[in-house]
Design a protein around this motif. Structure first.
Motif, PDB file in Angstrom:
ATOM      1  N   VAL B   9     -27.155  26.467  -6.232  1.00 24.86           N
ATOM      2  CA  VAL B   9     -27.424  27.632  -5.397  1.00 24.86           C
ATOM      3  C   VAL B   9     -26.191  27.886  -4.530  1.00 24.86           C
ATOM      4  N   LEU B  10     -25.691  29.102  -4.561  1.00 20.80           N
ATOM      5  CA  LEU B  10     -24.522  29.435  -3.757  1.00 20.80           C
ATOM      6  C   LEU B  10     -24.954  29.907  -2.388  1.00 20.80           C
ATOM      7  N   VAL B  11     -24.523  29.185  -1.370  1.00 16.54           N
ATOM      8  CA  VAL B  11     -24.912  29.548  -0.003  1.00 16.54           C
ATOM      9  C   VAL B  11     -23.656  29.818   0.813  1.00 16.54           C
ATOM     10  N   LYS B  12     -23.623  30.964   1.424  1.00 15.75           N
ATOM     11  CA  LYS B  12     -22.436  31.340   2.179  1.00 15.75           C
ATOM     12  C   LYS B  12     -22.693  31.238   3.680  1.00 15.75           C
ATOM     13  N   HIS B  13     -21.676  30.776   4.370  1.00 14.94           N
ATOM     14  CA  HIS B  13     -21.715  30.660   5.818  1.00 14.94           C
ATOM     15  C   HIS B  13     -21.123  31.962   6.360  1.00 14.94           C
ATOM     16  N   LEU B  40     -29.692  36.116   3.324  1.00 12.91           N
ATOM     17  CA  LEU B  40     -29.986  36.572   1.966  1.00 12.91           C
ATOM     18  C   LEU B  40     -29.857  35.436   0.946  1.00 12.91           C
ATOM     19  N   ASP B  41     -29.107  34.396   1.285  1.00 12.25           N
ATOM     20  CA  ASP B  41     -28.985  33.258   0.369  1.00 12.25           C
ATOM     21  C   ASP B  41     -30.179  32.307   0.480  1.00 12.25           C
ATOM     22  N   GLU B  42     -30.940  32.434   1.576  1.00 11.05           N
ATOM     23  CA  GLU B  42     -32.151  31.611   1.701  1.00 11.05           C
ATOM     24  C   GLU B  42     -33.148  31.964   0.601  1.00 11.05           C
ATOM     25  N   SER B  68     -21.331  25.584  -1.034  1.00 13.11           N
ATOM     26  CA  SER B  68     -20.746  26.579  -0.141  1.00 13.11           C
ATOM     27  C   SER B  68     -19.246  26.415  -0.105  1.00 13.11           C
ATOM     28  N   MET B  69     -18.550  27.542  -0.117  1.00 10.61           N
ATOM     29  CA  MET B  69     -17.107  27.503   0.053  1.00 10.61           C
ATOM     30  C   MET B  69     -16.796  28.149   1.397  1.00 10.61           C
ATOM     31  N   GLY B  70     -16.049  27.448   2.225  1.00  9.93           N
ATOM     32  CA  GLY B  70     -15.730  28.014   3.523  1.00  9.93           C
ATOM     33  C   GLY B  70     -15.114  26.969   4.429  1.00  9.93           C
ATOM     34  N   LEU B 123     -27.851  30.246  -8.960  1.00 10.56           N
ATOM     35  CA  LEU B 123     -28.581  31.261  -8.195  1.00 10.56           C
ATOM     36  C   LEU B 123     -27.766  31.687  -6.990  1.00 10.56           C
ATOM     37  N   THR B 124     -27.741  32.985  -6.721  1.00 11.33           N
ATOM     38  CA  THR B 124     -27.011  33.500  -5.557  1.00 11.33           C
ATOM     39  C   THR B 124     -27.875  34.511  -4.820  1.00 11.33           C
ATOM     40  N   GLY B 125     -27.437  34.855  -3.612  1.00 18.41           N
ATOM     41  CA  GLY B 125     -28.078  35.920  -2.868  1.00 18.41           C
ATOM     42  C   GLY B 125     -27.664  37.277  -3.439  1.00 18.41           C
ATOM     43  N   MET B 126     -28.305  38.352  -3.009  1.00 21.88           N
ATOM     44  CA  MET B 126     -28.007  39.674  -3.562  1.00 21.88           C
ATOM     45  C   MET B 126     -26.667  40.211  -3.056  1.00 21.88           C
ATOM     46  N   ALA B 127     -26.239  39.763  -1.910  1.00 23.97           N
ATOM     47  CA  ALA B 127     -24.955  40.192  -1.348  1.00 23.97           C
ATOM     48  C   ALA B 127     -24.676  39.287  -0.181  1.00 23.97           C
ATOM     49  N   SER B 128     -23.409  39.131   0.185  1.00 24.06           N
ATOM     50  CA  SER B 128     -23.178  38.373   1.398  1.00 24.06           C
ATOM     51  C   SER B 128     -23.261  39.352   2.557  1.00 24.06           C
ATOM     52  N   THR B 129     -23.834  38.885   3.660  1.00 23.91           N
ATOM     53  CA  THR B 129     -24.105  39.816   4.751  1.00 23.91           C
ATOM     54  C   THR B 129     -22.832  40.218   5.492  1.00 23.91           C
ATOM     55  N   THR B 133     -20.208  43.049  -0.752  1.00 22.23           N
ATOM     56  CA  THR B 133     -19.700  43.735  -1.928  1.00 22.23           C
ATOM     57  C   THR B 133     -20.549  43.468  -3.164  1.00 22.23           C
ATOM     58  N   SER B 134     -21.313  42.368  -3.160  1.00 20.34           N
ATOM     59  CA  SER B 134     -22.083  41.959  -4.344  1.00 20.34           C
ATOM     60  C   SER B 134     -21.201  41.758  -5.577  1.00 20.34           C
ATOM     61  N   LEU B 135     -19.925  41.522  -5.379  1.00 22.75           N
ATOM     62  CA  LEU B 135     -19.045  41.351  -6.538  1.00 22.75           C
ATOM     63  C   LEU B 135     -19.085  39.932  -7.078  1.00 22.75           C
ATOM     64  N   VAL B 136     -19.286  38.963  -6.192  1.00 25.99           N
ATOM     65  CA  VAL B 136     -19.125  37.562  -6.577  1.00 25.99           C
ATOM     66  C   VAL B 136     -20.036  37.134  -7.740  1.00 25.99           C
ATOM     67  N   PRO B 137     -21.347  37.435  -7.709  1.00 29.62           N
ATOM     68  CA  PRO B 137     -22.179  36.971  -8.828  1.00 29.62           C
ATOM     69  C   PRO B 137     -21.691  37.484 -10.184  1.00 29.62           C
TER      70      PRO B 137
END
Ligand SMILES: Cc1cc2nc3c(=O)[nH]c(=O)nc-3n(C[C@H](O)[C@H](O)[C@H](O)COP(=O)(O)OP(=O)(O)OC[C@H]3O[C@@H](n4cnc5c(N)ncnc54)[C@H](O)[C@@H]3O)c2cc1C
Ligand SMILES: Nc1ncnc2c1ncn2[C@@H]1O[C@H](COP(=O)(O)O)[C@@H](O)[C@H]1O
Lengths: 317, 267
Positions: B9-13, B40-42, B68-70, B123-129, B133-137
């Motif tokens: 699961v991809l989770v972004k900070h 949105l990643d939850e 997570s990458m960050g 699994l990813t969220g629909m977009a990072s908040t 851009t929703s480009l990553v998935p």
């Protein structure tokens, strides 16, 4: 002159306004070609000529719609290579962005989404962080891929019609690429109202409508507006999820946004705060929506909305 | 067991949207002082946990790996994922990653997923908040050569295939794909759980692997500002909206509303 490729997916019987905007923008940036998936009617073919496209490319396979995105990317990548495009333009729909995303990797090209205008050197302008910043971005790669938000270009036919060259791009049968397959598709019933994302006026209702969207719909119809909603209203099932405005719904930027019975949470504001004029009706004077409203009414939606609807009807005769 | 799943699961900070968000520095990147696990990643994490639990959870050998990458603070989003129920965490962090655009981010995430090895589902969220851009998935799916299903509002997995439902404006559709696949989920798919006391205690015993760029086989010039394919040349803060006229209804506010619209030439 730069070569510009425009992707148009399933144009239907006539080109949508957003497609005409893409063609107009492409022509302003260079020599424009169109890559089109789906049937091309006579009217659509005539529009391509009217908007000055120099070439129209179509895929050799017909089954691109049965799979998600990947086969369309294969088609567009081949079309971009054969036309030598330096700029590829797509619409800013979720699918447009996804095709752009994958195409970017395929072509080693930078992708910029949500673009509102493009300079002659390919620099793109867009708003970020829910409209709180305006930025200028540019791809560093030989090819740039831009998805263009609707309603930012005035569609304008070319001074002289073109006679586009017709071409077919060889693509493998769509099933050959690993992609998700569409197994069922149900059309939704059209509301007959303007499309939310490009409506000139939006009337949106929230939890304050308490299960009765009638007053919102009647005001919208008197104004010729689209109907929007907060997530509280769509989650409650009072109105379709398609009407949701906000972070996880639609982003709208109409001339006028009327917010009724919506508190103005950050996720709602994310989708509407770039509207030209905001009017809010809410019975709680402390609601955050009043911080961004040009005209705020502290009052009951069930009094104010019907009275306004009646008054508009009276004035319009 | 045949039916166990290994899910990343991809989770972004991301900067907390409840605070004012700012773009800073030469690269005009978002300020990350007040950051949280992207809400949105939850939904993606919850979807993964439900798939794993339906198959007997971690005891039966199902794995839910939060990635997570960050910058260093991003480890907090990995920790929160472990508290919610992820079985292990991976934090990809390296100074050279700062300023990565979607192309560079997807490159690093794809390399980290390959490092994990064979997985059934990403699994990813629909977009990072923040980026939105929703480009990553989609870029990740392209880089990994996998089918992508974006904006799933339902997700079922059975016998090595997934079925999902997607909603567009004019239609809804059902899609199927073989595993492995990349799936992004919407906020309609479920109601994410809160970490409970047991989860918080259990998380302390779970492992978090920290990976640098060289661990995932990338060099600094492939990511960050240097490796990005787009650059932001200027960023201007828009003046915040200010409140206009506020009136209290005295029985004629509907009429005053119409007067306002007429004055603004909006009728
Ligand atoms: C991940 C995530 C994503 C989200 N995405 C979105 C999104 O895209 N869009 C969105 O809108 N929300 C979104 N939300 C939800 C958001 O946080 C708010 O909960 C939601 O916007 C509240 O909707 P509301 O304003 O209609 O309801 P409330 O906040 O309950 O406000 C109702 C308002 O109606 C007023 N009211 C009540 N009765 C009347 C009356 N008779 N007359 C006048 N006023 C009245 C009240 O004073 C109140 O201000 C999201 C939340 C999360 C966690
Ligand atoms: N740096 C990151 N670390 C982990 N996941 C990410 C990162 N960036 C993006 N994602 C994932 O990709 C999704 C879409 O992000 P974006 O394409 O930036 O809108 C997010 O919801 C995350 O699941």
């Amino acid at each position: 002159m730069a070569k510009v490729l425009v992707f148009i997916d399933n144009p239907g019987s006539a080109l949508k306004k957003s497609s005409l905007e893409l063609l107009t923008l492409a022509r302003s940036l260079g020599d424009s070609a169109v890559a089109v998936n789906g049937d091309v009617s006579d009217a659509v073919a005539a529009s391509f000529a009217e908007y000055g496209a120099s070439a129209v490319l179509r895929p050799s396979a017909q089954d691109l719609d049965e799979y998600l995105v990947a086969p369309k990317v294969t088609f567009l990548a081949a079309a971009a290579e054969s036309t030598g495009a330096a700029i590829v333009l797509l619409d800013n729909s979720p699918e447009g962005k996804e095709i752009a995303a994958r195409l970017g990797i395929r072509l080693g090209a930078g992708v910029i989404t949500d673009v509102v205008s493009v300079d002659s050197d390919g620099s793109a302008h867009k708003a970020v962080l829910a409209g709180s910043y305006n930025t200028t971005c540019k791809a560093k790669t030989p090819v740039s891929i831009l998805t263009i938000k609707a309603n930012n270009v005035v569609p304008e036919p070319a001074a002289a019609h073109s006679t586009p060259e017709q071409g077919t791009v060889d693509v493998p049968a769509a099933g050959a690429v690993p992609a998700a397959r569409v197994t069922a598709r149900e059309q939704k019933v059209a509301s007959g109202r303007p499309d939310l994302t490009d409506a000139r006026i939006v009337v949106a209702g929230g939890r304050g409508m308490d299960g009765n969207f009638g007053p919102v719909e009647e005001l919208a119809d008197a104004l010729g507006a689209a109907v929007g909603a907060s997530r509280a209203a769509t989650d409650a099932g009072w109105i379709s999820h398609d009407a949701q405005v906000g972070q996880t719904g639609k982003t709208v930027s109409p001339q006028l946004y009327i917010s009724a019975g919506i508190s103005g949470a950050i996720q709602q504001k994310a989708g509407m705060q770039t509207s030209k004029v905001i009017v809010a009706v809410n019975k709680d004077a402390e609601s955050p929506v009043f911080e961004i409203a040009d005209f705020g009414i502290v009052g009951d939606v069930f009094d104010v909305l019907p009275q306004a609807t009646a008054e508009i009807k009276k004035r319009k005769g | 067991m045949e039916d166990t799943l290994k899910i990343v699961v991809l989770v972004k900070h991301v900067p907390d949207a409840q605070f004012d968000r700012h773009l800073n520095g030469e690269g005009h990147t978002a300020d990350r002082d007040e950051s949280i696990l992207s809400e949105l990643d939850e939904y993606a994490l919850e979807a993964a946990l439900q798939l794993a639990e339906a198959r007997g959870g971690s005891k039966a050998g199902n794995q839910v790996i939060a990635l997570s990458m960050g910058p260093s603070g991003a480890v907090n989003s990995v920790k929160k994922s472990l508290q919610m129920g992820a079985t292990e965490g991976i934090h990809v962090t390296d100074e050279a990653l700062a300023g990565s655009d979607a192309a560079a981010t997807s490159l690093a995430l794809a390399a980290a997923i390959r490092h994990v090895g064979q997985v059934d589902l990403v699994l990813t969220g629909m977009a990072s908040t923040d980026g939105e851009t929703s480009l990553v998935p989609a870029q990740l799916a392209e880089r990994l050569g996998l089918p992508q299903v974006t904006f799933a509002s339902t997700l079922e997995v059975d016998g090595g295939r997934l079925t999902a439902r997607r909603d567009a404006d004019t239609f809804s559709e059902t899609v199927e794909a073989p595993l492995p696949a990349v799936v992004s989920v919407t906020d309609q798919i479920n109601e994410p759980r809160y970490p409970n006391f047991k989860g918080i205690i259990a998380a302390k015993r779970k492992s978090i692997t920290t990976l640098s760029l060289s661990d995932i086989g990338l060099s600094p010039d492939q990511v960050g500002f240097a490796g990005s394919w787009t650059a932001i040349s200027s960023a201007e803060e828009r003046p915040p909206r200010t409140a206009g006229t506020i009136i209290t209804d005295e029985g004629d506010a509907g009429i005053k509303l119409v007067d306002f619209l007429a004055a603004q030439k909006l009728l």
